[in-house]
Enzyme design. Structure first.
Site, PDB file in Angstrom:
ATOM      1  N   THR A  47       0.830  -1.199   0.000  1.00  0.00           N
ATOM      2  CA  THR A  47       0.000   0.000   0.000  1.00  0.00           C
ATOM      3  C   THR A  47       0.865   1.250   0.000  1.00  0.00           C
ATOM      4  O   THR A  47       0.449   2.310  -0.471  1.00  0.00           O
ATOM      5  CB  THR A  47      -0.934   0.007   1.229  1.00  0.00           C
ATOM      6  OG1 THR A  47      -1.639  -1.237   1.284  1.00  0.00           O
ATOM      7  CG2 THR A  47      -1.952   1.131   1.151  1.00  0.00           C
ATOM      8  N   TYR A 135       4.690 -12.364   6.013  1.00  0.00           N
ATOM      9  CA  TYR A 135       3.551 -11.793   5.282  1.00  0.00           C
ATOM     10  C   TYR A 135       3.194 -12.708   4.122  1.00  0.00           C
ATOM     11  O   TYR A 135       3.959 -12.839   3.165  1.00  0.00           O
ATOM     12  CB  TYR A 135       3.913 -10.394   4.816  1.00  0.00           C
ATOM     13  CG  TYR A 135       2.889  -9.662   3.988  1.00  0.00           C
ATOM     14  CD1 TYR A 135       1.555 -10.042   3.937  1.00  0.00           C
ATOM     15  CD2 TYR A 135       3.263  -8.541   3.246  1.00  0.00           C
ATOM     16  CE1 TYR A 135       0.623  -9.354   3.178  1.00  0.00           C
ATOM     17  CE2 TYR A 135       2.347  -7.834   2.492  1.00  0.00           C
ATOM     18  CZ  TYR A 135       1.034  -8.239   2.450  1.00  0.00           C
ATOM     19  OH  TYR A 135       0.120  -7.542   1.693  1.00  0.00           O
ATOM     20  N   LYS A 163       1.323 -12.105   9.040  1.00  0.00           N
ATOM     21  CA  LYS A 163       0.188 -11.401   8.448  1.00  0.00           C
ATOM     22  C   LYS A 163      -0.389 -12.318   7.383  1.00  0.00           C
ATOM     23  O   LYS A 163       0.234 -12.558   6.349  1.00  0.00           O
ATOM     24  CB  LYS A 163       0.648 -10.076   7.839  1.00  0.00           C
ATOM     25  CG  LYS A 163      -0.427  -9.330   7.057  1.00  0.00           C
ATOM     26  CD  LYS A 163       0.157  -8.091   6.367  1.00  0.00           C
ATOM     27  CE  LYS A 163      -0.874  -7.406   5.479  1.00  0.00           C
ATOM     28  NZ  LYS A 163      -0.292  -6.231   4.758  1.00  0.00           N
ATOM     29  N   VAL A 205      -3.564  -5.852   9.992  1.00  0.00           N
ATOM     30  CA  VAL A 205      -2.736  -4.941   9.200  1.00  0.00           C
ATOM     31  C   VAL A 205      -3.644  -4.408   8.107  1.00  0.00           C
ATOM     32  O   VAL A 205      -3.994  -5.114   7.163  1.00  0.00           O
ATOM     33  CB  VAL A 205      -1.505  -5.654   8.619  1.00  0.00           C
ATOM     34  CG1 VAL A 205      -0.609  -4.648   7.906  1.00  0.00           C
ATOM     35  CG2 VAL A 205      -0.729  -6.374   9.717  1.00  0.00           C
TER      36      VAL A 205
END
Length: 293
Positions: A47, A135, A163, A205
């Site tokens: 992001t 992640y 995550k 997250v």
């Protein structure tokens, strides 16, 4: 490191109209998130347009975030790469400037095996003494870290959690059920984060937290406390945002929303393009439904 619980914003990287990083806007966003209750700030993830910032910019964003946060809130530095050596170098830099922890994505494009994924994380963990969150986001990386591999990585030095951004609640439940003591499970999917936390996960997250930081903090707080009614109320309030912030390639919708809220410009770097008129109408409606306009 003190355990991170709650809302971890996957922060955008503000930019000027010419595409340069707007560090003043970055500092203002950090101040806003701290004031609104965000529990941890994650910088230079997907992001945050990590694929298109330069290595020097990547490092400077981490440095500025750490310096400006000044220990008021933990800073999670995105240091993932599909080159293990690059991920190690970024992690070393994050440690050198005082980041609290790192977020390291499964290597993308290379399509490593489960053993390759494990060895990648093992090499980072053994090279750099900094807490690391794994992640898994197979929708972006193609390579999908299995729950068994994630749990295997839990024994590596410094690895404190994962995550899980697949949106698969069955998988999330398996991770929560089988996680060893001290290994935390975080959602990386706003639409299913409430379910993961109510099952025993430790936080979210969040992309939605970029535009609704206080509400996401409150949702996480309620879900972690087992307050199903309150968590559900906020989840439904934000439900349209969870969807519409991905109505077009991210982070275009999120940056447009932030400009609409007067927080930073909507400027992006190619190959991500500005939000279309149809996308703007959808995000505008979601902002209104979320009580943000």
């Amino acid at each position: 490191m003190k355990p991170i619980l709650g809302s971890i914003v996957a922060l955008v990287t503000p930019m000027q109209d010419d595409g340069s990083v707007d560090y003043d806007a970055l500092r203002r966003l950090i101040d806003w998130h701290i004031a609104e209750g965000t529990d941890c700030i994650g910088v230079v993830g997907t992001t945050g347009e990590s694929p298109t910032v330069t290595v020097d910019e990547h490092c400077e964003i981490i440095r500025v975030a750490v310096e400006h946060a000044a220990r008021r809130v933990p800073i999670m530095a995105g240091t993932g790469a599909n080159s293990t050596a690059e991920a190690i170098n970024l992690s070393r830099y994050a440690k050198s400037v005082g980041a609290d922890c790192t977020l390291s994505v499964v290597p993308y494009y290379n399509k490593p095996s489960q053993e390759g994924i494990y060895q990648h994380y093992k090499a980072i963990a053994e090279a750099v003494d900094i807490p690391m969150m794994l992640y898994n986001v197979p929708g972006r990386t193609v390579a999908d870290m299995s729950p068994e591999t994630a749990l295997r990585c839990a024994s590596l030095p410094g690895v404190f959690g994962v995550k899980e951004a697949s949106g698969n609640i069955e998988r999330a439940a398996y991770l929560v059920k089988n996680a060893p003591r001290g290994f935390h499970i975080y959602s990386g999917d706003d639409g299913t984060a409430i379910a993961l936390m109510l099952l025993g996960g430790h936080g979210n997250v969040s992309v939605t937290a970029n535009v609704a930081p206080r509400a996401m903090h409150q949702l996480c707080k309620a879900a972690l406390a087992g307050d199903v009614k309150e968590a559900t109320r906020i989840h439904f309030q934000l439900l349209s945002l969870h969807k519409q912030l991905f109505c077009e390639p991210s982070p275009a919708p999120t940056k447009w929303a932030l400009e609409r809220l007067g927080r930073c410009k909507a400027a992006l770097r190619l190959p991500i393009t500005p939000l279309t008129a149809a996308g703007q109408a959808s995000v505008e409606q979601a902002l209104r439904e979320g009580g943000l306009l």
